[in-house]
Write a protein that holds these residues in place. Structure first.
Motif, short mmCIF file in Angstrom:
data_model
loop_
_atom_site.label_atom_id
_atom_site.label_comp_id
_atom_site.label_asym_id
_atom_site.label_seq_id
_atom_site.Cartn_x
_atom_site.Cartn_y
_atom_site.Cartn_z
N LEU A 197 10.81 12.56 -7.75
CA LEU A 197 12.15 12.19 -7.28
C LEU A 197 12.23 10.70 -6.97
N LEU A 198 11.26 10.19 -6.21
CA LEU A 198 11.30 8.78 -5.81
C LEU A 198 11.12 7.85 -7.00
N LEU A 199 10.24 8.21 -7.93
CA LEU A 199 10.03 7.36 -9.11
C LEU A 199 11.25 7.37 -10.02
N THR A 200 11.94 8.49 -10.07
CA THR A 200 13.19 8.55 -10.85
C THR A 200 14.25 7.64 -10.24
N ILE A 201 14.28 7.56 -8.91
CA ILE A 201 15.28 6.74 -8.23
C ILE A 201 14.93 5.26 -8.28
N PHE A 202 13.68 4.90 -7.97
CA PHE A 202 13.29 3.50 -7.80
C PHE A 202 12.63 2.88 -9.03
N GLY A 203 12.43 3.65 -10.09
CA GLY A 203 11.83 3.08 -11.29
C GLY A 203 10.34 3.40 -11.37
N THR A 204 9.75 3.05 -12.51
CA THR A 204 8.37 3.45 -12.79
C THR A 204 7.45 2.25 -12.98
N SER A 205 7.73 1.16 -12.29
CA SER A 205 6.80 0.02 -12.36
C SER A 205 5.52 0.37 -11.62
N ILE A 206 4.46 -0.38 -11.90
CA ILE A 206 3.17 -0.12 -11.26
C ILE A 206 3.27 -0.32 -9.75
N THR A 207 4.01 -1.35 -9.33
CA THR A 207 4.17 -1.60 -7.89
C THR A 207 4.86 -0.42 -7.21
N THR A 208 5.92 0.09 -7.81
CA THR A 208 6.63 1.23 -7.25
C THR A 208 5.74 2.46 -7.22
N LEU A 209 4.97 2.66 -8.29
CA LEU A 209 4.06 3.81 -8.36
C LEU A 209 3.04 3.76 -7.23
N ILE A 210 2.46 2.61 -7.00
CA ILE A 210 1.47 2.46 -5.93
C ILE A 210 2.10 2.73 -4.57
N LEU A 211 3.27 2.14 -4.32
CA LEU A 211 3.92 2.30 -3.02
C LEU A 211 4.33 3.74 -2.75
N VAL A 212 4.89 4.41 -3.76
CA VAL A 212 5.37 5.78 -3.57
C VAL A 212 4.20 6.72 -3.27
N ILE A 213 3.15 6.67 -4.08
CA ILE A 213 2.02 7.58 -3.87
C ILE A 213 1.29 7.23 -2.58
N ALA A 214 1.18 5.94 -2.27
CA ALA A 214 0.49 5.54 -1.03
C ALA A 214 1.22 6.05 0.20
N VAL A 215 2.54 5.93 0.22
CA VAL A 215 3.31 6.41 1.38
C VAL A 215 3.19 7.93 1.52
N ILE A 216 3.29 8.66 0.41
CA ILE A 216 3.21 10.11 0.46
C ILE A 216 1.80 10.56 0.90
N ASP A 217 0.77 9.92 0.37
CA ASP A 217 -0.60 10.31 0.70
C ASP A 217 -1.02 9.84 2.08
N SER A 218 -0.36 8.80 2.60
CA SER A 218 -0.72 8.32 3.93
C SER A 218 -0.44 9.35 5.01
N THR A 219 0.45 10.33 4.73
CA THR A 219 0.72 11.38 5.71
C THR A 219 -0.53 12.23 5.95
N ARG A 220 -1.30 12.50 4.88
CA ARG A 220 -2.53 13.28 5.03
C ARG A 220 -3.58 12.49 5.81
N VAL A 221 -3.65 11.20 5.52
CA VAL A 221 -4.59 10.34 6.24
C VAL A 221 -4.21 10.25 7.71
N PHE A 222 -2.92 10.15 7.99
CA PHE A 222 -2.43 10.10 9.37
C PHE A 222 -2.90 11.32 10.16
N ARG A 223 -2.75 12.51 9.56
CA ARG A 223 -3.14 13.74 10.26
C ARG A 223 -4.62 13.74 10.60
N LEU A 224 -5.45 13.32 9.65
CA LEU A 224 -6.89 13.30 9.90
C LEU A 224 -7.25 12.25 10.95
N ALA A 225 -6.74 11.02 10.79
CA ALA A 225 -7.07 9.95 11.74
C ALA A 225 -6.61 10.31 13.15
#
Length: 310
Positions: free
Chosen positions: A163-191
């Motif tokens: 959904l987010l990549l469809t909205i904001f585009g598929t550049s490498i920068t956007t890809l990194i930011l989208v996946i990093a933000v989504i995956d940071s939630t799992r890291v937050f829970r562990l930390a």
């Protein structure tokens, strides 16, 4: 006969892998400093094999321009030329556009693995900082961050990424930011969970009584004691990020062509499966091999961090 042949091949692969792992461990023990050599001496063959594979991938990513016989995006022949082996011009044949498969596999190590490492590092930076901060400060900040993370984790990660990549585009920068933000939630829970078990310790109370500031308390007292599970989680999280990027590329919303990427290489050559050709399985095998290698090393690190003995 086919079943027996497959068993023989599997046994041969396991034997060769074990031999390579043993040789690598022996060389590492002889070459590394004493402290690291001691750790390597007790490493299981699975961990040694994983380290060997990871180093080979890193070597391929760094020296891709030297190893690859053709440029990453060059069309060098007809479409779907067969594999010619080590003696031929096209070791693994060509893809759907006539580009050399072996060269694109090598460059795919640089692109896919490099982007996955950058994404995982950013996810850990965001998640661990916020998680440690929430556990240390507590109160309303902990509640706000935790509820926000709960909302994000309630949405399936792959669907949310699409959904987010469809909205904001598929550049490498956007890809990194989208996946990093989504995956940071799992890291937050562990930390947060790890830090909550540390902040109640007596030495943390002593540090507060000494007048230690918040940042110094986190970096000097909490983070060193939470490092072992976080480092192990980094390896596991890298695998998930790596597979997510490959899946998104396979679906057409990840790393965009003509950049070499293993997920998109599977998609581009998937038609060959109909004809019994294993070419699409080559990038898929590269993804699986690295994932298994990282998990071998993470298992060893978790065993060492637990303090258990063989």
């Amino acid at each position: 006969m086919g079943f027996l042949t497959a068993i023989a091949w599997i046994a041969a692969v396991i034997a060769v892998s074990a031999g390579l792992a043993w040789c690598f461990r022996a060389v590492a023990v002889a070459a590394l400093p004493q402290t690291m050599a001691k750790a390597m001496r007790t490493a299981p063959l699975t961990a040694s094999f994983g380290l060997l594979i990871i180093l080979l991938y890193i070597f391929a990513a760094v020296f891709a321009d030297v190893i690859a016989p053709f440029p990453e995006r060059a069309v060098v022949g007809a479409e779907y030329l067969p594999r010619e082996g080590l003696d031929g011009q096209f070791i693994l044949g060509t893809d759907n556009l006539g580009r050399d498969m072996f060269s694109r596999l090598i460059y795919g190590a640089r692109n896919t693995v490099g982007i996955a490492i950058a994404t995982t590092a950013l996810a850990f930076l965001i998640g661990s900082v916020l998680g440690l901060l929430a556990a240390t400060v507590g109160g309303w900040l902990d509640q706000v961050l935790s509820r926000a993370v709960d909302v994000l984790m309630a949405i399936p990660a792959l669907i949310f990424s699409l959904l987010l990549l469809t909205i904001f585009g598929t550049s490498i920068t956007t890809l990194i930011l989208v996946i990093a933000v989504i995956d940071s939630t799992r890291v937050f829970r562990l930390a947060r969970a790890v830090a909550q078990g540390i902040v109640v310790m007596d030495y943390i109370e002593a540090a507060k009584l000494r007048g230690e500031g918040l940042w110094r308390l986190i970096t000097r007292e909490i983070l060193p004691n939470a490092m072992a599970p976080l480092v192990a989680e980094f390896g596991l999280r890298f695998c998930f990020v790596f597979l997510s990027i490959s899946a998104l590329s396979f679906l057409g919303l990840g790393i965009q062509p003509p950049t070499a990427d293993w997920g998109s290489m599977v998609r581009d050559n998937a038609t060959l499966i109909t004809f019994g050709d294993i070419t699409p399985l080559l990038p898929a095998g590269a993804i699986a091999l690295l994932t298994v290698a990282v998990n071998f090393v993470v298992d060893w690190m978790l065993h060492r961090a637990s303090g258990l003995k063989e």
